[in-house]
Scaffold this active site. Structure first.
Site, mmCIF file in Angstrom:
data_model
loop_
_atom_site.group_PDB
_atom_site.id
_atom_site.type_symbol
_atom_site.label_atom_id
_atom_site.label_comp_id
_atom_site.label_asym_id
_atom_site.label_seq_id
_atom_site.Cartn_x
_atom_site.Cartn_y
_atom_site.Cartn_z
ATOM 1 N N ASP A 1 9.183 2.625 1.870
ATOM 2 C CA ASP A 1 7.980 3.332 2.282
ATOM 3 C C ASP A 1 7.801 3.113 3.779
ATOM 4 O O ASP A 1 7.338 2.066 4.220
ATOM 5 C CB ASP A 1 6.769 2.819 1.494
ATOM 6 C CG ASP A 1 5.470 3.516 1.904
ATOM 7 O OD1 ASP A 1 5.449 4.174 2.962
ATOM 8 O OD2 ASP A 1 4.478 3.387 1.155
ATOM 9 N N PHE B 1 0.851 -1.191 0.000
ATOM 10 C CA PHE B 1 0.000 0.000 0.000
ATOM 11 C C PHE B 1 0.883 1.235 0.000
ATOM 12 O O PHE B 1 1.747 1.382 0.859
ATOM 13 C CB PHE B 1 -0.945 0.027 1.208
ATOM 14 C CG PHE B 1 -1.924 1.167 1.136
ATOM 15 C CD1 PHE B 1 -3.069 1.068 0.359
ATOM 16 C CD2 PHE B 1 -1.675 2.358 1.797
ATOM 17 C CE1 PHE B 1 -3.959 2.129 0.242
ATOM 18 C CE2 PHE B 1 -2.556 3.430 1.686
ATOM 19 C CZ PHE B 1 -3.695 3.309 0.918
ATOM 20 N N LYS C 1 2.536 9.377 8.445
ATOM 21 C CA LYS C 1 1.599 9.112 9.549
ATOM 22 C C LYS C 1 2.039 9.633 10.924
ATOM 23 O O LYS C 1 1.511 10.619 11.410
ATOM 24 C CB LYS C 1 1.303 7.614 9.626
ATOM 25 C CG LYS C 1 0.406 7.126 8.490
ATOM 26 C CD LYS C 1 -0.114 5.731 8.743
ATOM 27 C CE LYS C 1 -1.228 5.361 7.778
ATOM 28 N NZ LYS C 1 -0.804 4.821 6.489
HETATM 29 C C1 LIG Z 1 -1.039 5.102 5.104
HETATM 30 C C2 LIG Z 1 0.031 4.709 4.140
HETATM 31 C C3 LIG Z 1 0.251 5.457 2.959
HETATM 32 C C4 LIG Z 1 -0.652 6.603 2.552
HETATM 33 O O1 LIG Z 1 -0.572 7.678 3.430
HETATM 34 P P1 LIG Z 1 -1.676 8.848 3.339
HETATM 35 O O2 LIG Z 1 -1.242 9.823 4.377
HETATM 36 O O3 LIG Z 1 -2.997 8.210 3.619
HETATM 37 O O4 LIG Z 1 -1.629 9.404 1.969
HETATM 38 C C5 LIG Z 1 1.312 5.088 2.157
HETATM 39 N N1 LIG Z 1 2.109 4.056 2.470
HETATM 40 C C6 LIG Z 1 1.928 3.318 3.587
HETATM 41 C C7 LIG Z 1 2.862 2.203 3.894
HETATM 42 C C8 LIG Z 1 0.876 3.615 4.452
HETATM 43 O O5 LIG Z 1 0.667 2.866 5.543
#
Ligand SMILES: *Cc1c(COP(=O)(O)O)cnc(C)c1O
Length: 406
Positions: free
Chosen positions: A226, A141, A255
């Site tokens: 990420d 994700f 986050k």
């Molecule tokens: C939550 C998340 C995102 C997206 O972040 P947003 O602030 O919702 O755009 C991207 N990568 C990972 C691994 C995430 O957990």
């Protein structure tokens, strides 16, 4: 009656909001530490941390102070001017990591968008337009902008929006042979989550991340980690790559960085950053003084040996009790994750029922998360009190009893 003075309630969501979320039946109105109160004054224990965002719980005094102090000074000046909180935050992140350049934005998706664009730009400038392929993992994700959701390895999120960006390949996670088969001279970047968060709290194997690093070096591709979910102390190190000793070329985080205030960051090295020369990429709000002042306070609190050590100890406390609950009621096959990012994998008879666990927990005044349909996820405050962990897990056990008895 003006909207301003009207009472609002959960039913209004269905009447006034775009229905892209399905929020719980109650509306939280106040939070303190790891406790939250709803409109009716009911108190809940929060094991969700706003989905790994509220690093220091609700209304942490250091964050309230940083925010209110900055609120009385300077909110926004645009990127036509720089500002002090932005520069202080960049320095602190760079002192603590592999990076020596930072780009700030407002979300995880934007941090990844910047990372993917930078990787493509670097490859374009150095090797030419043919080197543009991005390799990502299945079930990953990376966000909801159209580029990042296309890199996300879950087609259900990107289907139905017209033609997708090209040059994106997905390979099974933790499968080094599959990555080796997919990577080529055309690859500009490999992007991986050190722990796959949204799809089930699945940590990368050591040999996998090391192998990915080696393959990227071999093919002149950049390794992007990420760390939007795993960053800023979530796993018990400031960033999860530090557990592995595998250093990325670009790191995205968001986050937990603002502890609840929206901010994202892309961290990298100057030899790569120089390809984003003035005007090549940008954002209006990114790096604004309010967000950076709060994030600086988050880093000050989290990046201390006591807090990071505490996160590892709290992990053990959680895990021991969750494993005991799993054994007693036969509901979990495994408890996995790192630090304050924990996934309880539902056993065969309970597969697909994570949502039922959430609902049962809420009836016991406990907020928990799911990560896919088969995993119950816990992402509480990094400084949650042991007493709140114990009381929350008492409530959790009562919820499981309620479920098991039907
Ligand atoms: C939550 C998340 C995102 C997206 O972040 P947003 O602030 O919702 O755009 C991207 N990568 C990972 C691994 C995430 O957990």
């Amino acid at each position: 009656m003006s909207v301003e003075h009207a009472q609002v309630q959960r039913a209004d969501f269905d009447q006034f909001m775009v229905p892209n979320y399905a929020p719980a039946a109650f509306i939280p109105v106040r939070g303190q530490g790891s406790r939250v109160w709803d409109q009716n004054g009911r108190e809940l224990i929060d094991f969700t941390g706003g989905i790994a965002v509220n690093s220091l719980g609700h209304c942490h005094p250091r964050l309230v102070a940083a925010l209110t102090e900055q609120a009385g000074k300077l909110w926004h000046v645009s990127n036509i001017f720089t500002n002090e909180p932005t520069l202080r935050l960049a320095k602190k992140l760079e002192e603590a990591t592999f990076a020596d350049r930072a780009f700030f934005c407002n979300s995880g998706a934007e941090a990844n968008e910047a990372a993917f664009k930078l990787a493509r730009r670097v490859a374009h400038d150095r090797f030419g337009p043919q080197k543009c392929e991005i390799i990502s993992a299945l079930d990953s994700f990376h966000g909801r902008t159209f580029f990042t959701v296309s890199v996300t390895g879950q087609p259900k999120y990107s289907d139905g929006f017209g033609p997708k960006p090209e040059g994106i390949t997905h390979v099974p996670y933790n499968d080094l042979a599959a990555l080796e088969a997919a990577i080529s001279e055309r690859t500009c970047a490999v992007v991986l989550e050190p722990i796959q968060g949204e799809s089930g709290i699945l940590p990368a194997q050591q040999a996998y991340l090391e192998g990915a690093r080696r393959l990227c070096d071999q093919y002149d591709a950049l390794l992007i980690l990420d760390e939007v979910q795993t960053g800023v102390g979530r796993t018990g190190e400031l960033f999860a790559y530090m557990h592995y000793g595998v250093v990325p070329d670009i790191l995205s985080t968001a986050k937990g960085l603002g502890g609840g205030f929206p901010i994202g960051a892309m961290l990298t090295r100057s030899d790569l950053a120089k390809h984003f020369s003035a005007g090549v990429h940008g954002t209006t709000f990114g790096g604004n003084p309010l967000a950076c002042a709060v994030a600086e306070a988050v880093i000050d609190v989290v990046n201390t040996p006591e807090v990071l050590q505490g996160i590892k100890a709290k992990h053990q406390r959680f895990k021991t009790r969750l494993e005991a609950i799993g054994r007693q009621y036969g509901i979990f096959s495994q408890v996995r994750g790192m630090g304050m990012l924990i996934g309880s994998v539902l056993s065969e008879p309970w597969k697909g029922k994570a949502r039922d666990v959430l609902v049962a927990a809420e009836q016991e005044a406990l907020m928990v998360l799911q990560a896919g349909a088969d995993v119950v996820r816990f992402a509480p405050s990094l400084v949650i009190e042991d007493a709140d962990i114990d009381e929350g897990l008492e409530r959790f056990e009562r919820a499981i009893v309620r479920l098991v008895r039907g």
